[in-house]
Design a protein around this motif. Sequence first.
Motif, PDB file in Angstrom:
ATOM      1  N   TYR C  90       0.718  -1.066  -0.187  1.00 22.03           N
ATOM      2  CA  TYR C  90       0.098  -0.119  -0.045  1.00 22.03           C
ATOM      3  C   TYR C  90       0.760   1.241  -0.119  1.00 22.03           C
ATOM      4  CZ  TYR C  90      -3.665   3.521   1.322  1.00 22.03           C
ATOM      5  OH  TYR C  90      -4.249   4.464   1.843  1.00 22.03           O
ATOM      6  N   ASP C  91       0.626   2.136  -1.010  1.00 23.15           N
ATOM      7  CA  ASP C  91       1.500   3.252  -1.214  1.00 23.15           C
ATOM      8  C   ASP C  91       0.656   4.427  -0.345  1.00 23.15           C
ATOM      9  OD1 ASP C  91       3.134   5.566  -1.466  1.00 23.15           O
ATOM     10  OD2 ASP C  91       3.175   5.285  -3.670  1.00 23.15           O
ATOM     11  N   ALA C  92       0.983   4.903   0.829  1.00 25.17           N
ATOM     12  CA  ALA C  92       0.136   5.981   1.548  1.00 25.17           C
ATOM     13  C   ALA C  92       0.197   7.153   0.705  1.00 25.17           C
ATOM     14  CB  ALA C  92       0.858   5.980   2.770  1.00 25.17           C
ATOM     15  N   ARG C  93       1.211   7.433   0.131  1.00 23.55           N
ATOM     16  CA  ARG C  93       1.128   8.842  -0.762  1.00 23.55           C
ATOM     17  C   ARG C  93       0.150   8.550  -1.814  1.00 23.55           C
ATOM     18  NH1 ARG C  93       6.797  10.297  -3.003  1.00 23.55           N
ATOM     19  NH2 ARG C  93       6.506   7.921  -3.021  1.00 23.55           N
ATOM     20  N   SER C  94       0.112   7.797  -2.623  1.00 25.47           N
ATOM     21  CA  SER C  94      -1.009   7.654  -3.733  1.00 25.47           C
ATOM     22  C   SER C  94      -2.027   7.017  -3.337  1.00 25.47           C
ATOM     23  CB  SER C  94      -0.368   6.994  -4.816  1.00 25.47           C
ATOM     24  OG  SER C  94      -0.158   5.659  -4.469  1.00 25.47           O
ATOM     25  N   GLY C  95      -2.178   6.398  -2.086  1.00 26.35           N
ATOM     26  CA  GLY C  95      -3.321   5.756  -1.597  1.00 26.35           C
ATOM     27  C   GLY C  95      -3.888   4.694  -2.443  1.00 26.35           C
ATOM     28  N   GLN C  96      -2.855   4.133  -3.288  1.00 27.62           N
ATOM     29  CA  GLN C  96      -2.960   2.766  -4.035  1.00 27.62           C
ATOM     30  C   GLN C  96      -1.944   1.614  -3.545  1.00 27.62           C
ATOM     31  OE1 GLN C  96      -2.311   4.642  -8.002  1.00 27.62           O
ATOM     32  NE2 GLN C  96      -4.482   4.155  -8.335  1.00 27.62           N
ATOM     33  N   PHE C  97      -2.564   0.746  -4.165  1.00 24.75           N
ATOM     34  CA  PHE C  97      -1.774  -0.759  -3.993  1.00 24.75           C
ATOM     35  C   PHE C  97      -0.965  -0.866  -4.894  1.00 24.75           C
ATOM     36  CE2 PHE C  97      -5.308  -1.726  -0.679  1.00 24.75           C
ATOM     37  CZ  PHE C  97      -4.552  -2.388   0.064  1.00 24.75           C
ATOM     38  N   LEU C  98       0.276  -0.742  -4.726  1.00 27.05           N
ATOM     39  CA  LEU C  98       1.254  -0.885  -5.700  1.00 27.05           C
ATOM     40  C   LEU C  98       1.788  -2.441  -5.757  1.00 27.05           C
ATOM     41  CD1 LEU C  98       3.563   2.030  -5.217  1.00 27.05           C
ATOM     42  CD2 LEU C  98       1.823   1.697  -6.909  1.00 27.05           C
ATOM     43  N   THR C  99       1.698  -2.791  -7.236  1.00 20.24           N
ATOM     44  CA  THR C  99       2.382  -4.242  -7.435  1.00 20.24           C
ATOM     45  C   THR C  99       3.693  -4.166  -7.624  1.00 20.24           C
ATOM     46  OG1 THR C  99       0.172  -4.786  -8.239  1.00 20.24           O
ATOM     47  CG2 THR C  99       1.833  -6.398  -8.404  1.00 20.24           C
ATOM     48  N   ARG C 100       4.484  -5.110  -6.577  1.00 23.46           N
ATOM     49  CA  ARG C 100       5.967  -5.014  -6.711  1.00 23.46           C
ATOM     50  C   ARG C 100       6.508  -6.287  -7.363  1.00 23.46           C
ATOM     51  NH1 ARG C 100      10.400  -2.250  -3.106  1.00 23.46           N
ATOM     52  NH2 ARG C 100       9.124  -0.514  -3.978  1.00 23.46           N
ATOM     53  N   ARG C 101       6.647  -6.340  -8.600  1.00 27.62           N
ATOM     54  CA  ARG C 101       6.986  -7.708  -9.455  1.00 27.62           C
ATOM     55  C   ARG C 101       8.286  -8.208  -8.728  1.00 27.62           C
ATOM     56  NH1 ARG C 101       5.498  -7.331 -15.542  1.00 27.62           N
ATOM     57  NH2 ARG C 101       3.175  -7.231 -15.426  1.00 27.62           N
ATOM     58  N   GLY C 102       8.246  -9.540  -8.599  1.00 25.34           N
ATOM     59  CA  GLY C 102       9.477 -10.072  -8.081  1.00 25.34           C
ATOM     60  C   GLY C 102      10.464 -10.544  -9.163  1.00 25.34           C
ATOM     61  N   PRO C 103      11.669 -11.231  -8.799  1.00 26.63           N
ATOM     62  CA  PRO C 103      12.642 -11.439  -9.935  1.00 26.63           C
ATOM     63  C   PRO C 103      12.360 -12.455 -10.626  1.00 26.63           C
ATOM     64  CG  PRO C 103      13.341 -12.200  -7.532  1.00 26.63           C
ATOM     65  CD  PRO C 103      12.147 -11.336  -7.444  1.00 26.63           C
ATOM     66  N   VAL C 104      11.015 -13.096 -10.642  1.00 27.23           N
ATOM     67  CA  VAL C 104      10.822 -14.146 -11.521  1.00 27.23           C
ATOM     68  C   VAL C 104      10.526 -13.478 -13.003  1.00 27.23           C
ATOM     69  CG1 VAL C 104       9.963 -16.009  -9.965  1.00 27.23           C
ATOM     70  CG2 VAL C 104       8.401 -14.092 -10.585  1.00 27.23           C
ATOM     71  N   PHE C 105      10.189 -12.165 -12.839  1.00 27.99           N
ATOM     72  CA  PHE C 105       9.604 -11.596 -14.184  1.00 27.99           C
ATOM     73  C   PHE C 105      10.859 -11.412 -14.975  1.00 27.99           C
ATOM     74  CE2 PHE C 105       5.914 -11.050 -11.517  1.00 27.99           C
ATOM     75  CZ  PHE C 105       4.822 -11.487 -12.404  1.00 27.99           C
ATOM     76  N   ALA C 106      11.292 -12.454 -15.726  1.00 25.23           N
ATOM     77  CA  ALA C 106      12.632 -12.393 -16.723  1.00 25.23           C
ATOM     78  C   ALA C 106      12.361 -13.655 -17.422  1.00 25.23           C
ATOM     79  CB  ALA C 106      13.685 -12.471 -15.624  1.00 25.23           C
ATOM     80  N   ASN C 107      13.345 -13.402 -18.613  1.00 19.21           N
ATOM     81  CA  ASN C 107      13.200 -14.558 -19.509  1.00 19.21           C
ATOM     82  C   ASN C 107      14.157 -15.789 -18.875  1.00 19.21           C
ATOM     83  OD1 ASN C 107      13.377 -12.234 -21.660  1.00 19.21           O
ATOM     84  ND2 ASN C 107      11.686 -13.606 -21.647  1.00 19.21           N
ATOM     85  N   LEU C 108      14.846 -15.146 -18.180  1.00 17.04           N
ATOM     86  CA  LEU C 108      15.984 -16.493 -17.744  1.00 17.04           C
ATOM     87  C   LEU C 108      16.163 -16.116 -16.321  1.00 17.04           C
ATOM     88  CD1 LEU C 108      19.100 -16.855 -19.749  1.00 17.04           C
ATOM     89  CD2 LEU C 108      16.987 -18.372 -19.478  1.00 17.04           C
ATOM     90  N   LEU C 109      15.860 -17.107 -15.350  1.00 17.96           N
ATOM     91  CA  LEU C 109      16.002 -16.945 -13.748  1.00 17.96           C
ATOM     92  C   LEU C 109      16.891 -17.807 -13.336  1.00 17.96           C
ATOM     93  CD1 LEU C 109      14.923 -15.858 -11.196  1.00 17.96           C
ATOM     94  CD2 LEU C 109      13.289 -17.647 -11.094  1.00 17.96           C
ATOM     95  N   LEU C 110      17.886 -17.391 -12.588  1.00 18.19           N
ATOM     96  CA  LEU C 110      18.758 -18.360 -12.015  1.00 18.19           C
ATOM     97  C   LEU C 110      18.310 -18.333 -10.443  1.00 18.19           C
ATOM     98  CD1 LEU C 110      21.459 -19.817 -12.209  1.00 18.19           C
ATOM     99  CD2 LEU C 110      22.536 -17.560 -11.613  1.00 18.19           C
ATOM    100  N   ALA C 111      17.973 -19.602 -10.263  1.00 16.38           N
ATOM    101  CA  ALA C 111      17.773 -19.715  -8.875  1.00 16.38           C
ATOM    102  C   ALA C 111      18.873 -20.420  -8.087  1.00 16.38           C
ATOM    103  CB  ALA C 111      16.505 -20.584  -8.644  1.00 16.38           C
TER     104      ALA C 111
END
Lengths: 327, 228, 323, 503
Positions: C90-111
């Motif tokens: 929750y972003d208090a300034r904008s009063g909105q819920f922000l989605t923060r994408r994790g590192p999986v959003f990539a073509n290649l993921l090294l786990a």
Amino acid sequence: MRQEQFEARFAARWDEFDLWLKHTRLPRRQRAKQATPFADVEMAPRYREICQQLALARSRDYGPAVTERLHRLALEGHDALYGTPGGGLSRFFAYLAGGFAQEVRREWRVLLAATLAFVLPYVLTMIAVRAQPDFAYIVLPADQLAQFDTMYGPDADALGTQRGARDDLTMFGFYIYNNIGLAFKTFAGGLLAGLGSLAALLYNGTFMGTIEAHVVNLGHAARFYSFVAGHSSFELTAIVLCGAAGLKLGLALLAPGDHSRSAALRQAARSVIGIVAGAAAMLVIAAAIEGFWSPRTLPLPLKLGVGAFNWVLVIGYLLFAGRRNAP
Amino acid sequence: MLDTVREVSTPELIALRLHCAGPVPRALAWLIDLAIRGGIYLAIAIPLSAFGKGGTGLVLVAVFLIEWFYPVLFEVLGRGATPGKRALGLVVLNGDGSPVGWGPSLTRNLLRVADFLPFLYALGLISMLMSREFRRLGDIVADTIVTYRRSASPLPIAPEAPHWRTKAPLSRTAQRAVLAFAERAPRLSPERAEELAEQAPMLTDDALGQQAVERLYGLAHHLTGRER
Amino acid sequence: MTAPLELGDAHRLARALRDEVSRVFIGQAQVVDETLCALFAGGHVLLEGVPGLGKTLLVKALAKAFDGSFSRIQFTPDLMPADVTGHTLYDARSGQFLTRRGPVFANLLLADEINRAPAKTQAALLEVMQEGQVTLDGKAESLPPPFLVLATQNPIEQEGTYALPEAQLDRFLLKVLIDYPAHADERALVAWATGGRVGDRLEVDAVRTVANTGQLLAMQQLAASLPVDDAVLDYAVRLARSTRDWPGIAIGSGPRGAIALVRAARGRALLAGHNYVLPDDIKAVAPAALRHRVMRSPEAEIEGLEVGALLDDLLARVDAPRS
Amino acid sequence: MRPERLSVALRPRNGWEAIDLGVRLVQANARSAFAVSFAVILPLALVVFAVVGYGFEMPGLAALIVWWLKPFYDRVILHSLAHAVFGEHPSLRATLAQIPRLLRASHLVSGLLWRRFDPLRSVRLPVDQLEGLAGAAARARRRVITNRVGGAGVALTFCFIHFEYILWFGLIALAEGFMPEGMSIVEHLLGSLFDPEALDPTWTLWMDLSFGLIFAAISAALEPFYVAGGFALYLKRRTDLEAWDVELLFRRVANESARSVAAALLCALCLGAFLPGAPAEAADTAARREIAIREAPTKAAEVLRAPEFGHPTKRKTLSLREEPAEAAAPPAPWLKRWLDFWRGAGVWMAETLRLAGWIGIALAVLGLLWLLARQAGVWRARRLPPPPPAEIGGLDIRPESLPDDVASTALRLIESGQARDALGLLYRGALSRLAHHERIPFGPGDTEGDCLLRVTRAGSAHRSYFAQLTRCWQSVAYAHNVPSHDEAAALCADWRASFGALR
């Protein structure tokens, strides 16, 4: 517990045990009449109880009056418990019904060796004497051969006997005395590192092969086979069995494996003594046939048929008896 | 300690002491048996020979049976001893002290043939002289042993003596010593008996001479329970 | 969304990709090949090998070669599922819920060192691998294709790790083993890695971009459509099935094994320049495709028989097809 | 005599058991007993037989003399046995050195004359020899000792006389068994009884001499048992008369009570020192436990040795005997020369043995090499002819499964539009030829690629054609691409060129 208390508490049971021991020692007929203090099945637990009390009495240094009495009871109980079970003869017949054949099959290795030791010289001398009749005189002395000539010759009153000497019962007794004794000696010869048994087997094979071929050479084949057909199965098999048992003893002496020689011998003897006893029973049958049936002058096919039947009987028995309740 | 005893223990852990019998008594037992067997042969042969030829056959069967099974039958059915052995107080037992059965008895007696070699049990004699438990070859193979019959000996009755008890309870060794003394002393010379008794001052409260002997007798009577 | 690709071009591109990656990932041709097979087949890879063999380098080089995005997660015991997939805040300034994408959003993921994370975190990643999408705050978000996970695990340090459950292992198309390179290769590697560079950071500058993600997707489609003869299919199935009653193997591969075999074989056919799948392709990918799907029996373990040896034996003895 | 030093167990025995104990005594001291008896009897017998038997040609008399001297041997043997019973083991030389004293002090004269035929000889012997009495006292003592063991003593003598004859005849019977044909000892014995004139006198003499010597040897073997039996009877009587066993028991009781008094004293001291007493007791139990734990392994081993834990397995191995290093007294010069001679001989023997050892090692190495060479042959053989498999994968590659002319058949198939079958046949034929003629070891799991690899690796001349064929076949088989007619026909022609000559 003090000694007096101990005695007072258990003396009655000791008396009962004593009474039971006395009872077992009575002859069978009297035993049936008298009552036992307790059932026979109760004997073992009672015996163990005595043993325990003996140990207790000793550890508490009770006087010798008590310990000696308990010791005596324990010893006699031990004898009664571990002694020979009754019914020797019936157990032997039960053994013949199956256990004997099983044990023979179990010892097939030495049996094979014994069979070879008997059959090879038998066949070889027979071939040799048939091919070269004079060879018989090298193997056996002439007068012995002549004796067989008269036994199976046309002049003999009955088959297989010298003239005028025939009496069935006598011959039966002779066969029992002679043949079973020889078989036992064949077995005991195994104690000489197996050489005694081996020599007996080889000698018997050679002797019989020579006689058979010699008699056939003389043209007495029909009379000879008519005589031997009936009992040969029992007799030859029993001889080989005793030889095999002897070889087993010799083997235990020569190659005791992981045991000491005496322990190996003991094991070997325990595993073959039944075979010897069974072979003795076979020889009694053989002697009966040889004494009462073989000398009869009956049609040759009948006698050969009976002989063949006996062979089938013996081999079938050794191969199949006791298979069903085999472990 | 050299002794002729074989100690075995039964499954219930009772120690059995089997007193092995050596060549001399066994040879004598064999001689007696030989005489008995000879007697039986005669007893059978004389009446049967009256039957003529058939009788000979029966005699032969009897000879066979006696020759081979005389010892076996007596050993298994006659509580371990042939008449000869019985006369010498001998008995055949299994190595573990139990009465001998058909199998071992048959084994040891069939193997007589081997022991007999080369002449009249020479091999058996050598084997017996060399074996700790005086076994002949047949005994070794059948795991049997010839022992002296266990005597369930009644305890000896020492001469009457006044009652005597020690203050402390007696150890087992002391009990055995007192009883052995009571058993043996009557047959010793009185001097020797007194000398012996004086060697046990802790049992007689330092008594001397005849008194010591008497006290030991009294103690023995107490131990065997005969005073009651 | 992508332009169709001619087979010949696809072969050429595949070879180019391989050459580029091999340029920096020296002496590990087998690893490169198998990784590319998985990439073309659209499956995920479990890499196993001691540290310091350049697993990160491999992924970086690969990403650069086809111009894909790349991200890396170091799995640690305190890593939360949200650290992988992303989260809303929750972003208090904008009063909105922000989605923060994790590192999986990539073509290649090294786990990296996947077995160091707790099971819950592993499960989150594996769900992403399976579904190809992330559920953030109840809203499903697809990941940009192509999406390939390269998970590494370290065979030596098993202490304090959470071994991947069998069912999870099944999600990986291939398990690739990285071993030390041969001596000559290792020398070349050292020379390359220390040649005029500061520190020991491995750079992938040498790798040229030879394809784009669109072409890669087209290649994946092409691979998926390569014809497979019945006999070859049958061979794959027979291989998978024979693991189930092979002496020395306690637990054999499930039906996914056969599927993985065929998928990976298609990728390999593309890489090898075949227009169709050969039994050889099946056989070539079989060790990688099966080794994490079977389990040695205790006897084999005691005798010291490795899974690889068991599989080699199996491959040599299962009849190859020849229609 | 001091009973506590006896090495035999004391207990009341009957006469028979005492005789058995005698046998055990000889068994336990066999070495010294037999050494003494043989050392006394055999040399003497040899001399007597040489002088009287051979010299005066009276072997019978010689045997009689040797037999008659038995009481003399018995005394020497008893000397050794009596020491053994008390745990002493005098050396053979020490025993023999005692002979003169024994001759004087053991009533030997009466023993050899009027008491030679005493059936209780061996029982009375210890009285004569060990008690040193004389005259009436000795007579009375002998009577006392033989009082209750007369029967057993007579039986002992009776039995051992017969044992001697049994062993003697046994040996003769054994020898008779090994005699060559035409020679018979028994016939000789019988002949010498019934018709001595008919026999060759020299032969008879030698025969009798050897019989006599054998009898002497058997006497030497049995005499220790006889003497020991008599001695054991004597010991039994002494035990009976003097109750040695009771004396020993009393001594043990005395020891026990002394120990318990000491323990009580100790306890009292402890109590004085630590009033509560309990810790002392605890310490005592702890100490006892310590001891018990320390002794446990040996105790356990002892327990396990008991017969009820089954028959122990015995293992016997041969090993060199280690002589105890003794600081021997400097030997006499003649002995030294003698020893040196043998030492020299020993060196020679050792050298010979060493040489033999080297030869043995060389032989072993040669044998090993030979085995290796044979093994290498096996490997080569294994590499050379691989068993040509009947089929690879599903393909039957036995030559007999193929048509005679593969290429023509394939061509015909192509003509009829069955290109797939044709290529299959060609491929199968090529595999078959390669497997059977070039011995390429195809395996059941080999794919086409593997086959091609094997052919290439084997360096086959047909590898390029085979590669071409493989490619074509793969495309037919797995992609269902039908090759062009010409291409197929060319393959057939090339097939014929490559493999047509092979059959």
